[in-house]
Enzyme design. Structure first.
Site, PDB file in Angstrom:
ATOM      1  N   HIS A 411       5.955  -6.585   3.511  1.00 26.51           N
ATOM      2  CA  HIS A 411       5.081  -5.501   3.946  1.00 26.51           C
ATOM      3  C   HIS A 411       4.715  -4.641   2.753  1.00 26.51           C
ATOM      4  CE1 HIS A 411       4.141  -1.600   6.194  1.00 26.51           C
ATOM      5  NE2 HIS A 411       3.166  -2.440   6.420  1.00 26.51           N
ATOM      6  N   GLU A 413       2.549  -1.489   2.465  1.00 28.15           N
ATOM      7  CA  GLU A 413       1.691  -0.369   2.880  1.00 28.15           C
ATOM      8  C   GLU A 413       1.238   0.329   1.597  1.00 28.15           C
ATOM      9  OE1 GLU A 413       0.473   1.049   5.933  1.00 28.15           O
ATOM     10  OE2 GLU A 413      -0.591   2.096   4.328  1.00 28.15           O
ATOM     11  N   GLU A 506      -0.543  -1.315  18.826  1.00 34.57           N
ATOM     12  CA  GLU A 506       0.282  -0.173  18.396  1.00 34.57           C
ATOM     13  C   GLU A 506      -0.170   1.131  19.061  1.00 34.57           C
ATOM     14  OE1 GLU A 506      -0.219  -0.128  14.141  1.00 34.57           O
ATOM     15  OE2 GLU A 506      -2.189   0.802  14.226  1.00 34.57           O
TER      16      GLU A 506
HETATM   17  C1  NOJ Z   1      -0.518   0.910  10.522  1.00 29.54           C
HETATM   18  C2  NOJ Z   1      -0.376  -0.539  10.832  1.00 29.54           C
HETATM   19  O1  NOJ Z   1      -1.396  -0.989  11.684  1.00 29.54           O
HETATM   20  C3  NOJ Z   1       0.976  -0.735  11.436  1.00 29.54           C
HETATM   21  O2  NOJ Z   1       1.114  -2.073  11.870  1.00 29.54           O
HETATM   22  C4  NOJ Z   1       2.026  -0.355  10.444  1.00 29.54           C
HETATM   23  O3  NOJ Z   1       3.266  -0.415  11.068  1.00 29.54           O
HETATM   24  C5  NOJ Z   1       1.811   1.074   9.940  1.00 29.54           C
HETATM   25  N1  NOJ Z   1       0.471   1.269   9.540  1.00 29.54           N
HETATM   26  C6  NOJ Z   1       2.715   1.384   8.760  1.00 29.54           C
HETATM   27  O4  NOJ Z   1       2.318   0.615   7.651  1.00 29.54           O
HETATM   28 CA    CA Z   2      -3.448   0.102  12.265  1.00 29.93          CA
END
Ligand code: NOJ
Ligand code: CA
Length: 702
Positions: A411, A413, A506
């Site tokens: 991951h 981010e 989400e």
């Molecule tokens: C938004 C993403 O769509 C989600 O899947 C992720 O958990 C969070 N950002 C944190 O990166």
């Molecule tokens: Ca998102």
């Protein structure tokens, strides 16, 4: 004297008009391209003799000078027909037909002597055209300040739209007539981060529409490369749409040099909504695969340390950044909060679960230093993408996963800090290689750095395409979140396995959620450009199960969560819920375990945007078929003929359906599982609850 010069002047401005028709192979679609007396390029489109785009202008405005919108004359035209097939690495169908009639108009602008080509490809499902900026004696560098492409619609169609804010697609769709499009009326308290609506009447493409006479029309683009994303400015009185390109920090749209071209502008049309879903036009308009050896590109079904953060059981950050004693402290000296999700121990539990149930991968978010600062601070260097928190032993986890036959999903981010990600990209990819991660989920939450850039601008388009290419060099697959929505680049780089770029599941965890019609619209919009990491499979649908004060809930039944694995095509699919929730419903979980992610053939049986979709798909590697049927907030009964099954063969149908008392709001967990023996001549009655769905596996028995 004065009179004569005015007449001469007028005469001087007149050009020889020109008009030419091009039709689709079936002849149902006709495009008429013409040059007006002022030398303006225009086009119109009809479908089965109905005008769907009336005379609309074409052109490009170049900064500090040339308006490539008029004063053109025709130099020559070139025509060809293409009818070929090709095989995608992963896909809804193992063979794709690419059949169209093409015409290229070579134009010259008189006073500036500038060449411009406009190319049309007319398929049976729609029209595509693009601008080519050919090389003429010498290479020219130029800046696009505006694209003047118009799409003049012929009625006040029903539309499914989201606001064109250049930054986020994470909106629920609005279903209104064109004349009722109005960003000022939106309820933005709906979980969207940026809220930077820039214009009242601007929407995003793909824009899905339905005319009062029952025609389905979709406006989108394909092969967005080195060019910004196209939004659409809407004239709510005349129903004219005009291209609006996402600008960069100083308002320019695109920096180009000759030879180059714009993305394809696409207009799909049919009197059957199913044709929009099964169209391969967007993929066909992208370039063939650039990767020689694609054997490492594989579908992935995964679980992850993810939903537990979204529902608030654990945190991404290690120490609880809000704790006063940790403020400003180096991570090593922080007192852990005890709520950190990405620990070695927790990760091993997920790996065990994945191994036990045959999942390919495990995603872990919150494993690396930086989450203290990640959101809302608009900070340059939040993450370095290689330093784990003290309680995440990356080597131990990699060894454990390998021993269990499970792949880890990285991951990354970026917190919107794109320049920072590019600086660290090779180190980040190197770490993935070192520890055997075959895929990375990237994320672009928040405002973009370089500051002033938008998520949909040329800079971000280039960034994503660069990351995809670079990752390919390391044999790593990419799943991008909050990114530019795809427009078919996964044909060229199939390691671009999926992306989010829309409002995913989400939102059901922590906002008003996704209304029950949402998933019936996504395949008509966002999914036309490429697979989506929607993250379905939530079984504990009400968040009050975790905290009685919570009102949030997933806006579907449990059975519909299963059906989404078939209706929302993606070769990367998450089983998003907590392992402990699957343990409680192992019978329903079986469908998630069984459903393939790569297909020989897909057939859309029923479709109406905003209402329902029913699709069947045949596994690429067996004779088994799978069905997904979903509805919106209304219950739905339908009968499906099983004539897609092979003649003379018997199949065991395992039907995962809503219970009689199921209802997404009141009783979402009610489901039942039936088993029947069926053949090609059988029919099945499907009963979908409000916000419900049905998932079926057809296993060949003899
Ligand atoms: C938004 C993403 O769509 C989600 O899947 C992720 O958990 C969070 N950002 C944190 O990166
Ligand atoms: Ca998102």
């Amino acid at each position: 004297m004065k009179k004569i010069s005015i007449i001469l002047l007028l005469f001087g401005c007149l050009y020889k008009t020109f008009a030419q028709d091009v039709t689709s192979p079936s002849k149902n679609i006709k495009v008429n391209f013409s040059l007006t007396e002022k030398g303006e390029p225009t086009y119109q489109v009809s479908y089965k003799e109905n005008t769907i785009i009336s005379k609309s202008k074409l052109g490009i405005s170049v900064k500090d000078g040339i308006a490539l919108t008029k004063d053109f004359s025709m130099i020559k035209t070139e025509k060809k027909t293409v009818n070929e097939t090709w095989k995608p690495v992963l896909g809804e169908d193992s063979t794709i037909t690419n059949h169209y009639n093409e015409i290229r108009f070579f134009l010259n602008q008189k006073d500036t002597n500038t060449k411009l080509n406009i190319v049309f490809k007319v398929f049976d499902e729609g029209v595509a055209f693009r601008y080519e900026f050919p090389i003429d004696n010498e290479v020219k560098y130029f800046v696009i300040s505006e694209e003047n492409t118009e799409f003049t619609l012929t009625g006040d169609h029903k539309t499914f739209w989201i606001p064109g804010d250049y930054d986020s697609q994470e909106y629920a769709y609005n279903e209104t007539k064109i004349s009722e499009i109005d960003n000022a009326k939106l309820d933005l308290e709906n979980g969207v981060g940026l809220k930077s609506i820039l214009s009242q009447y601007r929407v995003q493409s793909p824009l899905m529409m339905k005319s009062s006479s029952g025609l389905y029309i979709n406006i989108f683009e394909a092969a967005v490369l080195n060019y910004p994303v196209m939004h659409l400015d809407v004239d709510i009185d005349t129903f004219q749409l005009t291209a609006n390109l996402a600008p960069n920090a100083i308002g320019d749209k695109a920096y180009l040099r000759t030879p180059s071209q714009s993305p394809w502008r696409t207009i799909m049309v049919s009197d059957d909504a199913k044709d929009i879903l099964s169209s391969k036009m967007i993929l066909n308009l992208n370039e063939p695969c650039e990767i020689q050896d694609t054997s490492w590109i594989k579908p992935m079904k995964y679980i992850g340390i993810w939903w537990e953060m979204h529902i608030g059981i654990s945190t991404w950050d290690y120490a609880g950044s809000q704790n006063a004693h940790n403020a400003g402290t180096a991570v090593g000296n922080m007192i852990p909060s005890g709520k950190h999700g990405a620990t070695t121990e927790n990760t091993k539990k997920y790996i065990d679960f994945a191994a036990k149930h045959g999942f390919d991968g495990v995603l872990v978010e919150g494993w690396n230093v930086g989450w203290e600062d990640w959101y809302g601070k608009w900070k340059e260097d939040v993450f370095d993408f290689i330093t784990p928190y003290p309680d995440f032993n990356i080597k131990e986890i990699a060894d454990y996963a390998k021993a269990k036959g499970v792949k880890m999903i990285m991951h990354n981010e970026t917190s919107g800090s794109v320049a920072n990600y590019e600086r660290h990209l090779d180190r980040a990819l190197g770490l993935m290689k070192k520890y055997n991660y075959p895929a990375v989920k990237s994320g672009y939450v928040g405002r973009i750095i370089p500051r002033g850039e938008f998520h949909d601008g040329q800079t971000m388009v280039n960034h994503l395409n660069f990351v995809t290419q670079r990752a390919a060099e390391y044999n790593i697959m990419v799943n991008s979140h909050e990114s530019v929505r795809p427009s078919g680049y996964h044909r060229t780089y199939p390691n671009y396995i999926a992306s989010e770029a829309a409002r995913g599941n989400e939102f059901n965890a922590w906002s008003k959620g996704n209304p029950p019609e949402h998933e019936t619209i996504l395949p008509f919009t966002r999914l036309l450009g490429g697979p989506m990491d929607y993250t379905p499979g939530i079984f504990e649908l009400k968040m009050s199960a975790y905290d009685p004060t919570k009102r949030e809930q997933v806006h579907t039944t449990l059975a519909k969560q299963l059906a989404l694995y078939v209706t929302l095509y993606s070769p990367l699919q998450m089983a998003a819920d907590l392992p402990r929730n699957y343990e409680k419903h192992l019978d329903a979980f079986q469908f998630i375990k069984d459903v393939p992610l790569d297909w020989q053939k897909s057939i859309y049986l029923e479709a109406e945007p905003g209402h329902y979709i029913t699709v069947v798909r045949k596994d690429k590697n067996s004779e088994n078929w799978f069905l997904g049927a979903i509805t919106n907030k209304n219950a739905r009964q339908t009968t499906i003929k099983l004539d897609f099954l092979t003649k003379g063969k018997k199949y065991k149908a395992i039907i995962y359906q809503d219970g009689e008392d199921a209802d997404w709001q009141e009783n979402p967990k009610s489901y039942e599982i039936l088993t029947k023996t069926v053949t090609q001549t059988s029919s099945l009655k499907l009963n979908l609850a409000k916000g419900g769905g049905t998932a079926i596996s057809f296993e060949l028995i003899e």
